[in-house]
Design a protein around this motif. Structure first.
Motif, PDB file in Angstrom:
ATOM      1  N   ARG A  45       0.854  -1.186   0.000  1.00 36.20           N
ATOM      2  CA  ARG A  45       0.000   0.000   0.000  1.00 36.20           C
ATOM      3  C   ARG A  45       0.890   1.236   0.000  1.00 36.20           C
ATOM      4  O   ARG A  45       1.887   1.299   0.735  1.00 36.20           O
ATOM      5  CB  ARG A  45      -0.913  -0.006   1.224  1.00 36.20           C
ATOM      6  CG  ARG A  45      -1.991   1.053   1.202  1.00 36.20           C
ATOM      7  CD  ARG A  45      -2.937   0.900   2.379  1.00 36.20           C
ATOM      8  NE  ARG A  45      -3.686  -0.359   2.326  1.00 36.20           N
ATOM      9  CZ  ARG A  45      -4.703  -0.650   3.125  1.00 36.20           C
ATOM     10  NH1 ARG A  45      -5.109   0.237   4.030  1.00 36.20           N
ATOM     11  NH2 ARG A  45      -5.322  -1.811   3.037  1.00 36.20           N
ATOM     12  N   TYR A  94      -7.814   3.328  -0.915  1.00 29.84           N
ATOM     13  CA  TYR A  94      -8.313   3.362   0.456  1.00 29.84           C
ATOM     14  C   TYR A  94      -8.267   4.787   1.001  1.00 29.84           C
ATOM     15  O   TYR A  94      -7.253   5.477   0.882  1.00 29.84           O
ATOM     16  CB  TYR A  94      -7.479   2.465   1.361  1.00 29.84           C
ATOM     17  CG  TYR A  94      -7.551   0.994   1.022  1.00 29.84           C
ATOM     18  CD1 TYR A  94      -6.636   0.413   0.165  1.00 29.84           C
ATOM     19  CD2 TYR A  94      -8.543   0.188   1.583  1.00 29.84           C
ATOM     20  CE1 TYR A  94      -6.698  -0.933  -0.149  1.00 29.84           C
ATOM     21  CE2 TYR A  94      -8.608  -1.162   1.276  1.00 29.84           C
ATOM     22  CZ  TYR A  94      -7.686  -1.711   0.412  1.00 29.84           C
ATOM     23  OH  TYR A  94      -7.762  -3.047   0.105  1.00 29.84           O
ATOM     24  N   ASN A  96      -8.151   7.292   4.168  1.00 31.70           N
ATOM     25  CA  ASN A  96      -7.584   7.281   5.520  1.00 31.70           C
ATOM     26  C   ASN A  96      -7.897   8.600   6.213  1.00 31.70           C
ATOM     27  O   ASN A  96      -7.860   9.658   5.587  1.00 31.70           O
ATOM     28  CB  ASN A  96      -6.075   7.068   5.450  1.00 31.70           C
ATOM     29  CG  ASN A  96      -5.394   7.319   6.777  1.00 31.70           C
ATOM     30  OD1 ASN A  96      -4.946   8.420   7.065  1.00 31.70           O
ATOM     31  ND2 ASN A  96      -5.302   6.283   7.591  1.00 31.70           N
ATOM     32  N   ASP A 109      -5.758   6.275  13.418  1.00 27.45           N
ATOM     33  CA  ASP A 109      -5.964   6.141  11.969  1.00 27.45           C
ATOM     34  C   ASP A 109      -7.170   5.244  11.714  1.00 27.45           C
ATOM     35  O   ASP A 109      -7.257   4.135  12.246  1.00 27.45           O
ATOM     36  CB  ASP A 109      -4.730   5.533  11.303  1.00 27.45           C
ATOM     37  CG  ASP A 109      -3.643   6.561  11.070  1.00 27.45           C
ATOM     38  OD1 ASP A 109      -2.465   6.220  11.271  1.00 27.45           O
ATOM     39  OD2 ASP A 109      -3.978   7.702  10.697  1.00 27.45           O
ATOM     40  N   TRP A 111      -9.723   3.677   8.439  1.00 24.43           N
ATOM     41  CA  TRP A 111      -9.638   3.357   7.008  1.00 24.43           C
ATOM     42  C   TRP A 111     -11.016   3.077   6.433  1.00 24.43           C
ATOM     43  O   TRP A 111     -11.890   2.537   7.096  1.00 24.43           O
ATOM     44  CB  TRP A 111      -8.760   2.129   6.804  1.00 24.43           C
ATOM     45  CG  TRP A 111      -7.336   2.355   7.179  1.00 24.43           C
ATOM     46  CD1 TRP A 111      -6.769   2.165   8.409  1.00 24.43           C
ATOM     47  CD2 TRP A 111      -6.286   2.821   6.321  1.00 24.43           C
ATOM     48  NE1 TRP A 111      -5.435   2.501   8.364  1.00 24.43           N
ATOM     49  CE2 TRP A 111      -5.109   2.901   7.094  1.00 24.43           C
ATOM     50  CE3 TRP A 111      -6.237   3.187   4.981  1.00 24.43           C
ATOM     51  CZ2 TRP A 111      -3.892   3.327   6.568  1.00 24.43           C
ATOM     52  CZ3 TRP A 111      -5.025   3.618   4.448  1.00 24.43           C
ATOM     53  CH2 TRP A 111      -3.869   3.686   5.232  1.00 24.43           C
TER      54      TRP A 111
END
Length: 121
Positions: A45, A94, A96, A109, A111
């Motif tokens: 990622r 994705y 975030n 964090d 997601w």
């Protein structure tokens, strides 16, 4: 709780455009940085772009000049406008958010679930 819900994505021909959206909801006290990451098959990622609450942006070299990140703080939403798409942009994208939930003084964090972007040649 806190949720990040993504929308957009899909299949597009090379040179085309797509727009991703990600809305945060739930028991949120404040949101710091919001951003987009992507993961292609067999690869790690990677950061695509992020934006602070004050509007400062950061882009991966591979997308500079083609992608634009923006956010609406009132709507707790971040956007990614992707232009001049290339087959190598194909990945799961994705969302975030680094945010402070209402029940804690620390930032965490969170997601989104991921959105497939496929660029055909």
């Amino acid at each position: 709780q806190v949720q990040l819900v993504e929308s957009g994505g899909g299949l597009v021909q090379a040179g085309g455009s797509l727009r991703l959206s990600c809305a945060a909801s739930g028991r949120i006290f404040s949101i710091n940085t919001m951003g987009w990451y992507r993961q292609a098959p067999g690869k790690q990622r990677e950061l695509v772009a992020d934006i602070t609450s004050g509007g400062s942006t950061n882009y991966a070299d591979s997308v500079k000049g083609r992608f634009t990140i923006s956010r609406d703080n009132a709507k707790k939403t971040v956007y990614l406008q992707m232009n001049s798409l290339k087959p190598e942009d194909t990945a799961v994208y994705y969302c975030n958010a680094r945010l402070r939930p209402q029940w804690n003084s620390r930032e965490y964090d969170y997601w989104g679930q991921g959105a497939q972007v496929t660029v055909s040649s």
